[in-house]
Each structure stands twice: as structure tokens, then as C-alpha cells.
Scaffold this motif. Structure first.
Motif, PDB file in Angstrom:
ATOM      1  N   GLN A  24       0.845  -1.200   0.000  1.00  0.00           N
ATOM      2  CA  GLN A  24       0.000   0.000   0.000  1.00  0.00           C
ATOM      3  C   GLN A  24       0.881   1.251   0.000  1.00  0.00           C
ATOM      4  OE1 GLN A  24      -3.371  -0.912  -0.742  1.00  0.00           O
ATOM      5  NE2 GLN A  24      -4.029   0.465   0.896  1.00  0.00           N
ATOM      6  N   LEU A  34       2.185   1.928  -3.426  1.00  0.00           N
ATOM      7  CA  LEU A  34       1.155   2.524  -4.291  1.00  0.00           C
ATOM      8  C   LEU A  34       0.961   3.989  -3.930  1.00  0.00           C
ATOM      9  CD1 LEU A  34      -1.535  -0.327  -4.307  1.00  0.00           C
ATOM     10  CD2 LEU A  34       0.125   0.211  -6.086  1.00  0.00           C
ATOM     11  N   ASP A  35       1.020   4.269  -2.633  1.00  0.00           N
ATOM     12  CA  ASP A  35       0.863   5.650  -2.188  1.00  0.00           C
ATOM     13  C   ASP A  35       2.019   6.522  -2.698  1.00  0.00           C
ATOM     14  OD1 ASP A  35      -0.375   7.733  -0.564  1.00  0.00           O
ATOM     15  OD2 ASP A  35       1.435   7.551   0.661  1.00  0.00           O
ATOM     16  N   LEU A  69      -1.584  11.430  -8.761  1.00  0.00           N
ATOM     17  CA  LEU A  69      -2.784  10.718  -9.234  1.00  0.00           C
ATOM     18  C   LEU A  69      -3.524  10.196  -8.003  1.00  0.00           C
ATOM     19  CD1 LEU A  69      -1.385   8.592 -12.193  1.00  0.00           C
ATOM     20  CD2 LEU A  69      -3.039  10.444 -12.358  1.00  0.00           C
ATOM     21  N   PRO A  70      -4.851  10.095  -8.066  1.00  0.00           N
ATOM     22  CA  PRO A  70      -5.591   9.587  -6.910  1.00  0.00           C
ATOM     23  C   PRO A  70      -5.129   8.179  -6.526  1.00  0.00           C
ATOM     24  CG  PRO A  70      -7.088  10.513  -8.536  1.00  0.00           C
ATOM     25  CD  PRO A  70      -5.740  10.469  -9.174  1.00  0.00           C
ATOM     26  N   GLN A  71      -5.070   7.944  -5.241  1.00  0.00           N
ATOM     27  CA  GLN A  71      -4.655   6.621  -4.751  1.00  0.00           C
ATOM     28  C   GLN A  71      -5.503   5.507  -5.345  1.00  0.00           C
ATOM     29  OE1 GLN A  71      -5.222   7.269  -0.544  1.00  0.00           O
ATOM     30  NE2 GLN A  71      -3.023   7.197  -0.179  1.00  0.00           N
ATOM     31  N   ALA A  72      -6.813   5.748  -5.402  1.00  0.00           N
ATOM     32  CA  ALA A  72      -7.716   4.696  -5.874  1.00  0.00           C
ATOM     33  C   ALA A  72      -7.446   4.369  -7.340  1.00  0.00           C
ATOM     34  CB  ALA A  72      -9.174   5.110  -5.670  1.00  0.00           C
ATOM     35  N   THR A  73      -7.117   5.375  -8.125  1.00  0.00           N
ATOM     36  CA  THR A  73      -6.809   5.147  -9.539  1.00  0.00           C
ATOM     37  C   THR A  73      -5.568   4.269  -9.663  1.00  0.00           C
ATOM     38  OG1 THR A  73      -7.659   7.358  -9.999  1.00  0.00           O
ATOM     39  CG2 THR A  73      -6.348   6.330 -11.733  1.00  0.00           C
ATOM     40  N   LYS A 128      -4.398   2.189  -7.493  1.00  0.00           N
ATOM     41  CA  LYS A 128      -4.680   0.829  -7.065  1.00  0.00           C
ATOM     42  C   LYS A 128      -5.477   0.070  -8.119  1.00  0.00           C
ATOM     43  CE  LYS A 128      -6.000  -1.952  -3.203  1.00  0.00           C
ATOM     44  NZ  LYS A 128      -6.379  -1.958  -1.795  1.00  0.00           N
ATOM     45  N   GLY A 129      -6.435   0.734  -8.710  1.00  0.00           N
ATOM     46  CA  GLY A 129      -7.249   0.096  -9.738  1.00  0.00           C
ATOM     47  C   GLY A 129      -6.384  -0.421 -10.882  1.00  0.00           C
ATOM     48  N   THR A 140      -3.911  -3.323  -9.706  1.00  0.00           N
ATOM     49  CA  THR A 140      -4.488  -4.642  -9.451  1.00  0.00           C
ATOM     50  C   THR A 140      -5.048  -5.283 -10.717  1.00  0.00           C
ATOM     51  OG1 THR A 140      -6.563  -3.572  -8.829  1.00  0.00           O
ATOM     52  CG2 THR A 140      -5.078  -4.185  -7.036  1.00  0.00           C
TER      53      THR A 140
END
Lengths: 867, 151
Positions: free
Chosen positions: B37, B40-41, B49-53, B55-56, B59
Motif C-alpha cells: 500500500q 502505491l501511495d 494521481l488519486p490513490q484509488a486510480t 490501485k485500480g 491490481t
């Protein structure tokens, strides 16, 4: 003109739209799952498939643009079979747990399967398993039910622009998740709940508590949290609010809400509401009957009026109360008791800023439409984070960025961080110098056009700082050049002014400079408002100097008109403002204070002094929903009704008048009475002959007394149509004459050794009301001390430590939270949580020109609390 | 060079920040062999870039690992050509010698084994990648000779 034939019907279109939109326009329903109005088309669910002549395969109507001569069929056996197959695919992994799924009854998948089938699936393998996630206190995720329509993700990234969730994994292991995989780290707008077509993303607030068809009543009302005034629907069962939802097509918020609006409503059902009036007997507040409390209040007010004159009585109006409530308080004070001492917490920033800007530009200068921001090509923000203070307005600023416009923020950009091309963060209290430099540059690029002579004369006297003089601000001349270049390149700009630009010394100069930027760039001005009805209470005359309709009380003509309309007298001199009333209480000049829906002990700076001042009054009456810090000091406490039990109107920061409607009634409703009713009762006991049966009667009178509101009945307000300038007469000819403090000088930028204590305005809380909302508390349970890691390091602190902040006014112990985006030498605390009144530690003064409060002497000693 | 700087340098080669996401993920994966994590952060912050982007995207692709891997990653192909040429026997041999099941990591953290899809070397099947090294014409005789070179 484009002509298409859909199901044998001819449809003519001005502009090319998708086949789906063309069909909907013609009243032909095409089933969809991943399509959601307002979001970009996705074409993923394949349910909107249609036949198009001359195209060999079925087409997704949500992505196919119409073309002239197109012949479309939306419901044939081939299409039905395709839709059935698509649904069969979706059901392969769907758990079919409808009996205990909260969505059942309003589930789009359920409805579509009911319509198209299949009655049974052919897939014999097992379903994928993925445990339901209860990691989050508000949102429960059940990814077994998810159909991967991505509506939530498009909502989160396109409209909310929060980018907090995404599809993780691949194939049948694709799940929608936040970054953490567990708890959300997002803005909790809950707009993903609105768009989820199935039971995959659900609210925990009302989990398993009802079925959609159990909703007995829906009440369309306006949110009671901030000055945006979003429309929402309260769904009721047995007089209890089941949920608050937005509805597309109702209100200008277009189906969007923020965390406070969507989840914060529960504060009214927390069980802590006052149930009976209270009176101080032998030093203690005791429960008494309404009759006892009202007659005592009226008698004491009358005695004080008769003995010391009306000027010995003052009142504090409320930004959470309706126009009708505030009007009635104003009437009680001015016309019945004979005192112009009426003000509100809008004194903190909204009222002085609004009145000052109106003096420069005329009444209605800030009455601009929030949806219009999105059509603008540039935004300049100063003095606060709009995405936290007025979240839905903040979304419109993000929309400007999305459509290619430029967003420039003076100060910490907060929720706009991702949307600014560069940061512009001056040293605290040096903003005035930076703004002067920006105006200086703008004057070179955009010479003024001569429309406002008074303002232009002042601009000529303005001292423009040299590059060297900018040195103390931490903003470089290059940055200033860049900002002014950006500002002058905007053709339809917007200037957004927040509280921090007003709560400072020489507020008049900061406001003048922001006004000048708006003037030179021909921008529309928006003034952020953290209460739903700050504008309304001003328009209702809850100001020491203005009558209803914003008419100056000291001008005989206006005073006479009001007196004639009501057949009652008004004192000639302007009254005391909020801080003068505190001073008056301290000096003994003010004997009685009537506080409606406000908590001055908590919400004003220097709480110790305020508390002492209120304590020395002969009579303190507090009318509120809860026993607030101020109510605990009162001689009489009168329980009022909360927002969902009120009928009336709010005026939002656009000056749009909207109806607030009563949702709760009957035995579940609280024991309080409507504010205006309590006030009218007291006024009646003090000699007012007019009586009111319904809230409409109060509004009738407002229409009669206020020249702004003439002819604007409740029925005119439906559908958000009651827009400035209504049908009445705005006040003209009062502008032009104004003072700016320190125009030809530059302030010394203070460089205190100790950090400044600043008030955080959190997205998840609003004043002291929200601390009674379990949902908002679950998101943000308590206070913290926010600072940047460097400042923390200098004080030997790290995230999670307990720190003590103190100065001569008090001490607070709080948990440290590190934030890389915080500027140096300041700490932020929200002024929300019981026992953590941060405002208490700040000193204050009153700006001599605007009458605004400014925080002063607000540095604190920071030290680590050793365990 | 600091990893943040390395990613920022890299991003200059791409028309936008999103374009640099995949290579940036490789950069951080190189450090620990997998993407935590925190990793990715780091990418999220370096590219804004947004963290969720992040991660998406991370993965979605199989080449990014989301749990700790051994020091060396064996990626062996068992698609048709390799299978016919005995790849499955090699899997058994590796399992036997190192106690390493497909998808697993040896107790000493030396190797992780992943069965990968076609590697594009059917003419020299069976084939594998060890880290970024390509090895083909594998047999029961030479496979350990190769693997033993990786400590």
C-alpha cells in the motif's frame, strides 16, 4: 435538423444526441443499467441494445449517436433475447439474496429480471464469494451483488471529483473498492449510494430497518446545514426520518448531496432535545410549564424595557432559523420592545462582507447562481475551502476544472488541491499585500472601464507593493504575475470569497481588493455561507442598522414606511451589533439578551469574556433545540423545533428563496414549539395586537413590510424559481460611498514566535449541531490538532501524540494529526466538539469599517502532553 | 536517486501523468519485489494521481504483485507448446526440490513460482523467466543448473 425513426415514431432533433436520449425524449423507454443521466456513457451493461436498420449487429443506444435517417427499433424478440442473455450473465455471480437485501423493491436489476427473465440460469458452477465489508461506519459494500456498471466510480470521479474508489482486480474478481480496501478515505458525499442500481453500496444508517415500500410519506425540503440550500427528500416512516435523499430534477443540486446533508439529519432524533421550558430557580434550571416560562419572559422583558428603555434589550438571531423566525424576532425587538439591538453570528463574517460589498457595488452583488459557476472559464478563491464550507458549490468549481477552466486559490487549496495548477500560499495575514500586488498587475493588463467611479478613485490611491515588499509574504513576483495573467485570460470568471478574508484586521481592504479583482475581470462574486439562512436573516432585518428588505433604519423615509406598514414605532438610531452587545452586557448597559438558535459562548471568540458578560445580564433567554453551552447560563430556556419540524423559508447564498417543510409531526416530533410562534406569543403578551395562525401569516406580513419580497408568495417559490431580484425593489443609489482602511499603506506582516490557532471548518461537521449526529460522529468522532510535520517536529510531536495548546484564555488538549498540506506556523482545530471550543482561545476585535469580527492575539503555546 | 525523483523524471517522457503510471509501478515494484500500500501511495504522490486510480490500475495487471515475493521470481509457461514439451514435469521437479507450489514462495524467501501464460517462445519450449532473464529449451537436466545461479 436530424430526423430519426424510433419504433415507427418520427423524432426530430436539433442537435445530435444518443439514440437513448432521443428515445427518452420521444417518451420511449429503453431499459438501462450502467447509464445514469449526467454521467458519461459507459456501454457496459448491454441492456440498452437496439436494432438499427442497415447495421448488422445490435447497438448500445447509450453510446450510439443519432444520424439523419436512422431507423431504430427498441423492443423486438431479438432484443428481448439479447437482454435476457445479458441478465443471465449478470446473475452468474449475483447472490440472489433479495429477501434480505435492503435494495429489494427499488433494485434496477430485480426490476429488469422481473421484466425480461431469465427464470433460471444455465451456469452450473459455484458463485464467486466475497465477504460483505463492514469496515466502514457509514457505507457497507457487498461486492457479490455488484454488476460492475461503474456508475459509482463515474459519479465519484466525474461529478464529485473525489476519485476515492476504483475497480480493483480483473475479470470475475473485479470489485469496487477504496484505496484502503476497507474503510473509505473519502468525502462521504454518499452520491455512490444514489447511483448504485443494486444492493452493492448501501448505507448502514438504516440497514435492515425498512423496505422501500414502507416509506409512508416523502417531504421535499431544503437542507439545513449550509448556505447552498440543496433540495432533498426526507423519507418518513412513523414520523421518523428513514433517510434523506436527493432527487434529480428537484432543486439545483441535480441529485447531489454532501456528507452533512445526506447523513447529518439524525441530530434531530438524538434524544437530547429539550422537552420542556426551563427556568432558573435558586440557581438551577428547573422544568416549568410553557405558560410559566412565557409569562415570566414577557414580564421581565417588559420590566426591563420600562425601567431602562428598549435599548437595554438585545437579541441574537439565527442562521439556522427560517426567515419567518428571524423576521418575528426582529419584530419583537424593533417594534414591540423598541430596540434596534439585533444581530447574529453572521456578524462573524457574512453580514459585514455582504453589506460592504453591496455598498461598493449595490444590493444583490453576490446574488449569482451556483449552477452557473460550472459554465465559467475560471475561478478565483480566497478565504476558505469551498468544498468544505459549501460542498456542492465546491463541486461546481471542480466542474470548471473538468471543462478546461482554470482554478486559482489564494491560500491552502484543501479540497481543490487536485484542481489547481499551482499553489499560492501566503504567510498568514499577508494576503492583503499579495492581493494588492495582483490588483496592481491586473490594472496594467485590464485598465478599468469607468463604470464605478468611486472604486476606481480608490484604485488610484492603492499602494501597490514592490517586488521587494512582496518578500515578506512568501509569494514570489512570478507567482503574482502568473495569477494576474490567469485572471485576465478568464472571460467569464467567478470570485469566491470565504470567511478567512473577512475575519482579519482591515477586512475592508481585503474585501475591496477582492471586489476590485471581480470588477476588473468582470467576475461574479460568491460569498460562502456556513449556515443555511445567513442571507435570509439579513434580508429579514436582523441587523442593528437595517430593516427588513435591507433598508437603513436611520433613514427616515424607510423607517416611516416600515412604521406605517405595521402601525408600530421603531427607534431612530441604529442598534448595537453582536460585539457591542457583549460589551454592553459587560458594562451593564445591556440588561437583557434574547438568544435564538445560537450558541455565543461556544461560537464567539474569547469565550471566557463572553460567558462572563452573559452571566452579568439581568435576563438571558435562550431559545434552542438542545441545552447548549449558552442555554446552561440562561434564566429561561425555551425549547424550539429543529429543522425537519419547521415550515418556512430559507434564503441561500445565491439569494434564492426556498421552502423548508415540516416532515416530522405527531408524537415522534419533539416537544419544542416553532421559533416564530414562541416569539409571537411573547410579543402578544407585550402588547402586539396582531395574531398569526399559520406560518403563511408571518410571510404575508414580510411581503407587506419588506420592499424586496413584495408579491413573492410561497407558491412562487416552488421549483427554485424565487430568484433575485424577486418582484420587489432592490435598494438602489446607496452604493458609491465607502471607506477602505489602509489603502495607501502596506501592513507589517506579523511574525509571532508561537503558532497561530486557526479554526478548521471541517467537511463532516457544522457548528455545534453536527456533534449530535451519530453518523457524522462516526466519520469524524472528535477534535484533533492539525499541523504540518515540520511544526510538529519542532515541538517534539508526532501524529497521534497528545498536545496541549494554551494561552491566557484557556487550555485544550488534543490529539495531533499531521497534514503535509498545512502551512507552517499554524495549528487548526474545529470549533465543534463539546469541551473543545477553540474559538475560546482567540482574542477578538471589531473592524472599525465593516463591523466584522477579527481574530486577534490568537497564537498559542504548543507542547507535548507526557503520558 | 530518490524514488520520487525517479518517477517524476520518468513521467516527463509521457504526454500526461497517467501515461507514466505503468512504468512508475515497475519502478516501485523493483524495490521490494511487490507493491505494498505504501508503494502505491508513493506512486500516487509522485504522479499526483488519486490513490484509488493507482490501485485500480495496479491490481488489473498480473505483472504487479500485491503480496511479498521471493528474492527471485520464476515465471514458467505451461501453455500448449510448453506443456507438450514437458513444462508440467518441470513444475513438479521445482516443487519437489524447493518445496515450492505454483503461486507460492519458498520458506527461505529465495524463490517464488508463478505459472504464466504464453511467453512467446513456443519454438524453444518450454520456457521461463527468472526475474527479467529469459531461459528456454528447458529440460529436467538443465533447469536446476539455471536456477541454482540465483541465490
Amino acid at each position: 435538423m436530424i430526423k430519426v425513426t424510433i419504433d415507427g415514431r418520427d423524432v426530430e432533433l436539433e442537435h445530435p444526441v444518443t439514440v437513448l436520449e432521443a428515445a427518452r425524449k420521444a417518451g420511449i423507454e429503453i431499459p438501462t443499467l450502467c447509464y445514469f443521466e449526467g454521467l458519461s456513457p459507459f456501454g457496459g451493461c448491454r441492456l440498452c441494445l437496439v436494432e438499427v436498420e442497415k447495421l448488422p449487429k445490435l447497438q448500445t443506444s447509450c453510446t450510439l449517436m443519432t444520424a439523419d435517417g436512422m431507423v431504430v427499433r427498441t423492443e423486438t424478440e431479438q432484443i428481448r433475447a439479447a437482454r435476457r442473455s445479458m441478465l443471465e450473465f449478470l446473475l452468474i455471480n449475483h447472490p440472489l439474496d433479495c429477501p434480505y437485501c435492503d435494495k429489494a423493491g427499488e433494485c434496477e436489476l430485480q426490476d429488469l429480471v422481473a421484466r425480461y427473465g431469465p427464470e433460471a440460469g444455465r451456469f452450473a458452477e459455484g458463485k464467486r464469494r466475497h465477504p460483505e465489508s463492514f469496515d466502514d461506519p457509514i457505507i457497507v459494500r457487498n461486492m457479490e451483488r455488484c454488476v460492475l456498471c461503474t456508475r459509482c466510480i463515474r459519479m465519484c470521479s466525474e461529478l464529485q471529483a473525489s476519485y476515492s474508489i476504483s475497480v480493483t482486480g480483473r475479470g470475475s474478481h473485479s470489485f469496487v473498492e477504496p484505496f484502503s480496501g476497507g474503510r473509505y478515505d473519502c468525502e462521504y458525499c454518499g452520491n455512490c449510494l444514489t447511483v448504485c442500481p443494486v444492493g452493492a453500496i448501501m448505507s448502514r444508517l438504516h440497514r435492515h430497518s425498512y423496505r422501500p415500500w414502507f416509506v409512508e410519506k416523502e417531504t421535499e425540503t431544503v437542507c439545513g446545514f449550509c448556505g447552498v440550500g440543496c433540495s432533498m427528500v426526507l423519507q418518513m416512516r412513523e414520523n421518523s426520518i428513514i433517510r434523506a435523499i436527493p432527487r434529480r430534477g428537484v432543486g439545483f443540486n441535480e441529485g447531489l448531496l454532501c456528507a452533512r446533508g445526506r447523513f447529518g439529519y439524525e441530530y434531530v432524533e438524538g434524544g437530547e432535545e429539550l422537552t420542556t421550558p426551563l427556568m432558573r430557580v435558586d440557581g438551577e434550571l428547573r422544568q416549568v410549564s410553557w405558560e410559566e416560562a412565557l409569562s415570566f419572559t414577557a414580564r421581565r422583558l417588559g420590566e426591563i424595557r420600562d425601567e431602562f428603555g428598549g435599548g437595554a434589550v438585545g437579541a441574537v438571531a439565527s442562521g439556522r432559523c427560517t426567515n419567518e423566525d428571524n423576521y418575528m424576532l426582529q419584530k419583537l425587538m424593533r417594534f414591540v420592545i423598541g430596540s434596534n439591538n439585533i444581530d447574529s453570528a453572521a456578524r462573524n463574517y457574512y453580514a459585514p462582507a455582504q453589506i460592504y460589498l453591496e455598498r461598493i457595488f449595490g444590493q444583490g452583488i453576490t446574488a449569482n447562481l451556483i449552477p452557473g459557476i460550472a459554465n465559467s472559464d475560471g475561478v478565483f478563491v480566497a478565504g476558505g475551502d469551498p468544498t468544505a464550507i459549501n460542498p456542492i458549490l465546491g463541486l461546481k468549481i471542480r466542474a470548471v476544472w473538468r471543462s478546461g477552466g482554470r482554478v486559482v486559490v489564494l491560500g491552502v487549496p484543501g479540497g481543490l488541491k487536485r484542481f489547481v495548477p499551482y499553489e499560492l500560499i501566503p504567510v498568514p495575514y499577508s494576503e492583503e499585500i499579495v492581493l494588492s500586488a495582483i490588483v496592481g498587475r491586473l490594472l496594467e493588463r485590464k485598465p478599468p472601464g469607468g463604470a464605478n467611479a468611486a472604486l476606481e478613485a480608490k484604485l488610484r490611491d492603492l499602494r501597490i507593493p514592490s517586488d521587494d515588499e512582496l518578500g515578506s509574504t512568501g509569494v514570489s513576483p512570478e507567482d503574482v504575475a502568473r495569477v494576474s495573467e490567469d485572471l485576465s485570460s478568464m472571460s467569464t470568471p467567478v470570485v469566491v470569497i470565504g470567511p478567512d478574508m473577512v475575519q482579519r484586521r482591515r477586512a475592508s481592504k481585503s474585501l475591496f481588493l477582492l471586489g476590485a479583482i471581480a470588477y476588473l475581470t468582470n467576475a461574479r462574486i460568491f460569498l460562502l455561507a456556513d449556515r443555511p439562512n445567513y442571507q435570509g436573516l439579513l434580508d429579514m432585518g436582523c441587523l442593528p442598522e437595517l430593516l427588513p428588505g435591507g433598508r437603513p433604519v436611520e433613514l427616515e423615509m424607510f423607517r416611516h414606511k416600515a412604521e406605517e406598514a405595521l402601525g408600530m414605532k421603531v427607534p431612530e438610531q441604529r442598534g448595537l451589533n453582536l460585539f457591542e452587545m457583549i460589551d454592553g452586557a459587560e458594562s451593564g448597559r445591556l440588561k437583557a439578551l434574547y438568544v435564538m438558535g445560537e450558541n455565543p459562548v461556544f461560537n464567539l471568540p474569547d469565550g471566557v469574556r463572553v460567558e462572563k458578560a452573559l452571566g452579568s445580564l439581568d435576563l438571558l433567554v435562550v431559545q434552542d433545540v438542545h441545552l447548549t453551552e449558552t442555554a446552561r447560563l440562561a434564566d429561561v430556556v425555551l425549547p424550539a423545533t429543529a429543522w425537519p419540524e419547521k415550515e418556512g423559508t430559507y434564503t441561500n447564498l445565491e439569494r434564492r428563496l426556498q421552502r423548508v417543510r415540516k416532515a416530522r409531526r405527531g408524537k415522534m416530533a419533539s416537544y419544542g414549539r416553532e421559533d416564530w410562534r414562541i416569539l409571537a406569543d411573547i410579543a402578544g403578551r407585550l402588547g402586539m395586537t396582531k395574531t398569526y395562525q399559520r406560518v403563511e401569516d408571518v410571510w404575508e406580513e414580510v411581503m407587506h413590510v419588506s420592499a424586496l419580497h413584495t408579491g413573492l408568495g410561497y407558491e412562487e417559490m416552488d421549483g427554485g424559481r424565487a430568484l433575485w431580484p424577486y418582484y420587489g425593489e432592490p435598494l438602489r443609489g446607496m452604493e458609491g460611498d465607502f471607506t477602505v482602511e489602509g489603502l495607501d499603506g502596506l501592513p507589517e506582516v506579523p511574525a509571532p514566535e508561537r503558532p497561530y490557532l486557526m479554526i478548521e471548518r471541517p467537511l463532516y461537521h457544522s457548528g455545534t449541531f453536527s456533534r449530535r449526529s451519530k453518523a457524522l460522529l462516526a466519520i469524524q468522532p472528535g477534535p484533533y490538532l492539525k499541523m504540518n510535520p515540520e511544526l510538529a517536529r519542532r515541538h517534539g510531536l508526532t501524529g497521534g501524540d497528545k498536545a496541549r495548546i494554551s494561552n491566557g484564555r484557556g487550555v485544550l488538549e488534543l490529539e495531533v494529526r499531521l497534514d503535509d498540506d498545512m502551512p507552517d506556523n499554524q495549528v487548526h482545530v474545529a470549533n465543534t466538539f463539546e469541551g473543545f471550543a477553540a474559538m475560546r482561545l482567540a482574542g477578538f476585535g471589531t473592524d472599525p469599517v465593516t463591523g466584522a469580527l477579527y481574530m486577534d492575539d490568537n497564537t498559542v503555546r504548543v507542547e507535548k502532553v507526557l503520558r | 536517486m530518490d524514488i520520487m525523483d525517479e518517477i517524476r523524471d520518468l513521467s516527463r517522457k509521457y504526454p500526461d501523468r497517467r501515461g507514466a503510471l505503468l512504468p512508475a509501478l515497475y519502478v516501485v515494484q523493483k524495490e521490494a519485489g511487490w507493491l505494498s500500500q505504501e508503494a502505491l501511495d508513493t506512486v500516487s504522490r509522485a504522479l499526483n494521481l488519486p490513490q484509488a486510480t493507482v490501485k485500480g490500475v495496479a491490481t488489473f495487471y498480473a505483472m504487479y504483485k500485491h503480496r511479498p515475493m521471493g528474492r527471485h521470481l520464476i515465471q514458467l509457461c505451461t501453455n500448449v507448446a510448453c506443456m507438450i514439451m514437458g513444462a508440467e514435469r518441470l513444475v513438479d521437479l521445482i516443487s519437489g526440490r524447493y518445496g515450492l507450489e505454483p503461486g507460492g514462495t519458498t520458506d527461505d524467501g529465495r524463490f517464488s513460482l508463478v505459472i504464466m501464460e504464453c511467453i512467446g517462445a513456443c519454438d524453444r519450449a518450454p520456457a521461463m523467466l527468472v526475474d527479467t532473464d529469459f531461459h528456454a529449451d528447458l529440460t529436467a537436466d538443465n533447469i536446476f543448473e539455471i536456477l541454482e545461479k540465483y541465490e
